[in-house]
Each structure stands twice: as structure tokens, then as C-alpha cells.
Design an enzyme around this catalytic site. Sequence first.
Site, mmCIF file in Angstrom:
data_model
loop_
_atom_site.group_PDB
_atom_site.id
_atom_site.type_symbol
_atom_site.label_atom_id
_atom_site.label_comp_id
_atom_site.label_asym_id
_atom_site.label_seq_id
_atom_site.Cartn_x
_atom_site.Cartn_y
_atom_site.Cartn_z
ATOM 1 N N LYS A 1 0.879 -1.174 0.000
ATOM 2 C CA LYS A 1 0.000 0.000 0.000
ATOM 3 C C LYS A 1 0.911 1.216 0.000
ATOM 4 O O LYS A 1 1.554 1.521 1.006
ATOM 5 C CB LYS A 1 -0.911 -0.002 1.232
ATOM 6 N N GLY B 1 -10.842 7.672 5.539
ATOM 7 C CA GLY B 1 -11.859 8.697 5.748
ATOM 8 C C GLY B 1 -13.228 8.177 6.124
ATOM 9 O O GLY B 1 -14.118 8.961 6.415
ATOM 10 N N GLY C 1 -8.363 9.129 8.940
ATOM 11 C CA GLY C 1 -8.757 9.301 10.333
ATOM 12 C C GLY C 1 -9.827 10.348 10.571
ATOM 13 O O GLY C 1 -10.179 10.616 11.715
ATOM 14 N N ASN D 1 -9.615 1.816 9.224
ATOM 15 C CA ASN D 1 -8.957 1.445 10.469
ATOM 16 C C ASN D 1 -9.579 2.165 11.661
ATOM 17 O O ASN D 1 -10.197 1.577 12.540
ATOM 18 C CB ASN D 1 -7.462 1.758 10.365
ATOM 19 N N THR D 2 -9.450 3.502 11.646
ATOM 20 C CA THR D 2 -9.844 4.280 12.819
ATOM 21 C C THR D 2 -11.316 4.091 13.177
ATOM 22 O O THR D 2 -11.652 4.009 14.372
ATOM 23 C CB THR D 2 -9.560 5.780 12.562
#
Lengths: 258, 65
Positions: free
Chosen positions: A97, A186, A158, A207-208
Site C-alpha cells: 500500500k 476517511g 482518520g 482502520n480508525t
Amino acid sequence: MMRKFYGTELSNGLMLGTAQYPSPAILADAFERSGAAVATVSLRRESGRDKAGQDFWELIQRLGVHVLPNTAGCHTVKEAVTTAHMAREIFGTKWIKLEVIGEEDLLHPDVFGLVEAARVLSEDGFEVFPYCTEDLVVADKLLNAGCEVLMPWGAPIGSGQGLNNLFGLRALRAHFPDVPLVIDAGLGLPSHAAQAMELGFDAVLLNTAVAKAGEPALMAEAFGLALKAGQMAALADPMEKRDMAAPSTPVIGKAFLS
Amino acid sequence: MNIQLNGEACQTEAKTLDLLLVQFEYGDAVVATAVNGEFVAEEQRRKIEICDGDAVEILAPMQGG
């Protein structure tokens, strides 16, 4: 039918990050309940006595998912290329990535450096997943550089804002109908993931939104379900939007009562 | 010799990169290495001489998004 990622068919389009979880056990639970097919990982400095990295890698291997290392935090082509080489050796995968960050406040990709790094890495046998914007020209240059997958952001990393530029993302999907497209970054809610899949994207990477939820594993499962719903909706050929109302109840046969 | 190891000043008498890893207790750990910004593959470590002033990076798997 899902498009393949460098010849690999994934069981589903959920790519889940591994950072910021309250504990390794909760991380593992999030993967199990979401059914995520890909885990993103990274590299950092570690002293010889600190075995945290080794323990983490063993945990990821036990998850039985595809591993996608990133070049997070890299700001130059050289940094990103060197990090990619280090990641390939450690994680034993050609997937990378590719992040080349050009601006700190939004973690905006440096698209010029990104294209250059993508070319260098593709020529060296890497299978590059470039973290990019929805810019059509940049996308075209990334494909010409050897990328077979594109990963436009939904919103800044994030931020949890969802899909900030629906027009641009729709245009990207329409312009490259055969290219696997992943919304990377996002997303904040499962509805954002469903929306991405409804637009015809092939996967989402987040992720976040999961790791920082009050109940990460529950949120992970919610994302898994939303992604599946969005994918089914896309396959079901959604109706066309219209500006004016159209009665759904048949008018013919209606009683004349006035 | 004085070197920078993961950004910190260190002293070493290790002549090569593989010996440096032993000195700093990396043992069999899964790590990747770079010297002065250039990636050094595992099989090349024993051929890479450590020189005074070198900047060595030793990276391990870590959580990422």
C-alpha cells in the site's frame, strides 16, 4: 463478481487496519466478527529486547488473512521505495500500500511522488496499491506506471467524514470500469462503506472507524454487514434517481370519491 | 566506532551488519535493515561492512492502517 486484485480473488471487500485497538485480543475479535479479508500492517523501529513487533506479526499470521503492508509516514519517493523493500522482505508479499504524503494537515498524497514511486516499485516486481485522490489524470498515470489497483481516499485519513467527493468518485468508477477500486481512508460509519459499494467500488480500507469505536468488534461486524449490503445493492442494479415524485401505488382503478 | 542505530547514538565494534544485529540482541527476530537509507536484504547483511558514522535502521512489524 468481484474484480481481482493482482490475480487474487478476495472473499470480500473489507480491508481492515491493525492500529489503535485497545488490545491485541480486541483486534483479533474485530477481524473475526467482520470477516475482513485483508489486514494492513506497517514497519517501525524496534530495539532488540522489545519483542512487540514479533508478537504482533505472530498474531496477524494467525488471523489467516491477506497482508497488505503500507509505507505510512513516507514523504519522499526514496523513503517509500526503501520502506517497500523492507516490507516485502519481512512480510513476504509483493503487495504494497503505497503512501507518499505531501501535506501534513490533510495527509494529502503527493501524487507526483506517488506516480514516480509506483513506477519504480512496479518495475521491481511489486504489486502496488496506491493511496491516491480521485483525480482522473493521476489515476491514469498510476495505471500507466504499472498499478492494477487504485485506492482513492474517501476523506482525509482518520477524519471519519465518509465520501467527500461523490461526483469525483463516481466519475472515477465510470472512467475505469475494469480497474479494481478501493476506497481508502476517511470512512467513519458503516453507511459510508455501504455507499462506496453501492457506487460500484470493489473494496474499502479502514482502520480508525473500527479501532476507535467504543466497541471495536461490534463496529467491525457492522462494517462487514454494511459492505455486504452495499455490494448486493450494486449487483441489484439500483433504480434511477428522478427529480419529481412518481406514485408507487397504481392510479388505475382508484375510486372516484370526491 | 560511533554509529546511529534507529536514530540513537551507539558504539559498536561489529564489522558487519549481521554481527551488529547479534550485538544488539535481535537474534532471530523478524526485522528488515537499511544502512544509510539503502535497503540491505537479509542475505547481504554479512557482506555489508559497518563504518564509523553509519546510520543503521532496523525495522520490525508494527500495526498499521
